[in-house]
Design a protein around this motif. Structure first.
Motif, short mmCIF file in Angstrom:
data_model
loop_
_atom_site.label_atom_id
_atom_site.label_comp_id
_atom_site.label_asym_id
_atom_site.label_seq_id
_atom_site.Cartn_x
_atom_site.Cartn_y
_atom_site.Cartn_z
N HIS A 91 0.83 -1.20 0.00
CA HIS A 91 0.00 0.00 0.00
C HIS A 91 0.88 1.26 0.00
O HIS A 91 1.67 1.43 -0.93
CB HIS A 91 -0.98 -0.03 1.17
N ALA A 101 -3.51 -7.12 9.13
CA ALA A 101 -4.18 -7.90 8.09
C ALA A 101 -5.52 -7.29 7.73
O ALA A 101 -6.02 -7.49 6.61
CB ALA A 101 -4.37 -9.34 8.56
N ARG A 102 -6.10 -6.54 8.67
CA ARG A 102 -7.39 -5.91 8.42
C ARG A 102 -7.36 -4.46 8.87
O ARG A 102 -6.69 -4.11 9.85
CB ARG A 102 -8.51 -6.62 9.19
N ARG A 134 -10.17 -8.19 4.02
CA ARG A 134 -8.85 -8.58 4.52
C ARG A 134 -7.76 -8.26 3.49
O ARG A 134 -7.99 -8.31 2.28
CB ARG A 134 -8.86 -10.08 4.84
N ARG A 135 -6.59 -7.97 3.98
CA ARG A 135 -5.43 -7.65 3.16
C ARG A 135 -5.22 -8.71 2.06
O ARG A 135 -5.29 -9.91 2.32
CB ARG A 135 -4.22 -7.56 4.07
N ASP A 163 -6.23 3.38 6.05
CA ASP A 163 -5.23 2.67 5.26
C ASP A 163 -3.87 3.38 5.26
O ASP A 163 -2.92 2.90 4.65
CB ASP A 163 -5.71 2.45 3.82
N THR A 188 -2.84 -4.18 -2.24
CA THR A 188 -2.83 -4.50 -0.81
C THR A 188 -4.24 -4.54 -0.23
O THR A 188 -4.64 -5.54 0.36
CB THR A 188 -1.98 -3.48 -0.04
N PHE A 189 -4.98 -3.45 -0.37
CA PHE A 189 -6.35 -3.39 0.13
C PHE A 189 -7.30 -3.13 -1.03
O PHE A 189 -6.98 -2.38 -1.96
CB PHE A 189 -6.49 -2.27 1.18
#
Length: 317
Positions: A70, A90-91, A97-98, A123, A274-275
């Protein structure tokens, strides 16, 4: 200008710094009805990940960047280690979730000499990650965001307005404008500022981290004040639907144009893979950035389309 603004009085709102109106409830409802943020994750296993478990040795007279994912990079320059918008979780709230693991294990980090935060969106400012840092870690943040850190007992917090700078760990940090906004709850829209960072060491190099931004005039202004940028870390993802995102998120072609406006010798892509934040296909941001870079006549070696976890080296003077 150098400041450690623990006692400065900031305005109650920074809405006067917005460069475009923010989407309102009607536009958000339209985007939700259209399924605008439901990109497929079918290509997630094709996002390049190169996680070796440790940072490579840093040769003499070099600096390095490592993409954790990210907007998170590990910067090593001038004998110091800097984290940008660190997110190891991870979240984060509001998104799935990532998609890819952090490019470096937390345990593999060297001592962190400074952290820079571009703005307070989840983020880019992750509370769980910040809790893992020693409370005396120097943190540089936008105006109005210092209280968030001091409430969490961080003791070395520097708040800066646009075009202000500070020296930490032998490095110079300048906070520069961005076309974006801030909000962390329903009740704090634009209560803190947003922006990017120019980070430089004596003898070089000079790096620019954009944080999050739409395309606009600020990039040429930053370039005119910093005509010797060695590297620009620019967001290329989270741009669809365009009618909704354009004011606050660049698309890949605009990111390449921003690199030219900055006069940066190199560009590193970020804010993708990433997200799941928007509607474009997962691999499209970096594919379009490569195409735009070629069409601009730029050397392919100067586009650092890093894999998650990849490290690149920069020479210093």
């Amino acid at each position: 200008m150098t400041t450690t603004s623990t006692d400065r009085q900031w305005p109650a709102s920074f809405t006067h710094r917005l460069t475009a109106p923010l989407p309102g409830p009607r536009q958000l409802l339209r985007a939700l009805r259209e399924g605008a943020f439901r990109a497929s994750t079918a290509e997630a296993d094709q996002i390049p990940v190169s996680r070796d478990g440790a940072l490579p040795e840093l040769p003499t007279n070099t600096a390095s960047i490592t993409w954790v994912g990210h907007a998170t990079f590990v910067l090593r320059l001038g004998g110091a280690c800097v984290l940008t918008d660190p997110v190891w979780s991870a979240r984060i709230p509001g998104v799935p979730r990532r998609l890819t693991p952090p490019g470096l294990a937390w345990s593999a980090l060297p001592r962190v000499d400074a952290v820079v935060i571009s703005h307070n969106h989840y983020d880019h400012l992750d509370a769980a990650t910040m809790r893992r840092l020693p409370r005396d870690t120097p943190v540089l943040v936008p105006a109005g965001l210092g209280t968030w850190f001091r409430r969490r007992r961080f003791t070395a917090v520097t708040e800066l307005d646009w075009w202000e700078s500070a020296e930490v760990a032998g490095l110079r940090f300048e906070f520069v404008p961005a076309h974006h906004w801030s909000r962390r709850t329903l009740f704090d829209t634009c209560r803190s500022l947003w922006g990017g960072w120019v980070v430089s060491a004596p003898g070089g190099p000079r790096m620019f981290h954009a944080g999050d931004s739409g395309y606009g005039h600020f990039f040429s202004e930053i370039g005119s004040r910093h005509p010797d940028l060695d590297l620009a870390m620019l967001p290329v993802g989270a741009y669809q639907p365009r009618w909704f995102m354009q004011a606050v998120h660049m698309d890949p072609e605009e990111a390449v144009r921003a690199a030219a406006d900055l006069g940066a010798a190199r560009m590193a892509t970020m804010h993708w893979g990433t997200f799941l934040l928007s509607g474009e296909p997962l691999l499209e941001p970096v594919d379009r950035a490569r195409k735009a870079w070629r069409e601009a006549g730029r050397d392919p070696a100067d586009l650092w389309d890093l894999a998650v976890g990849e490290t690149r080296l920069l020479p210093t003077a």
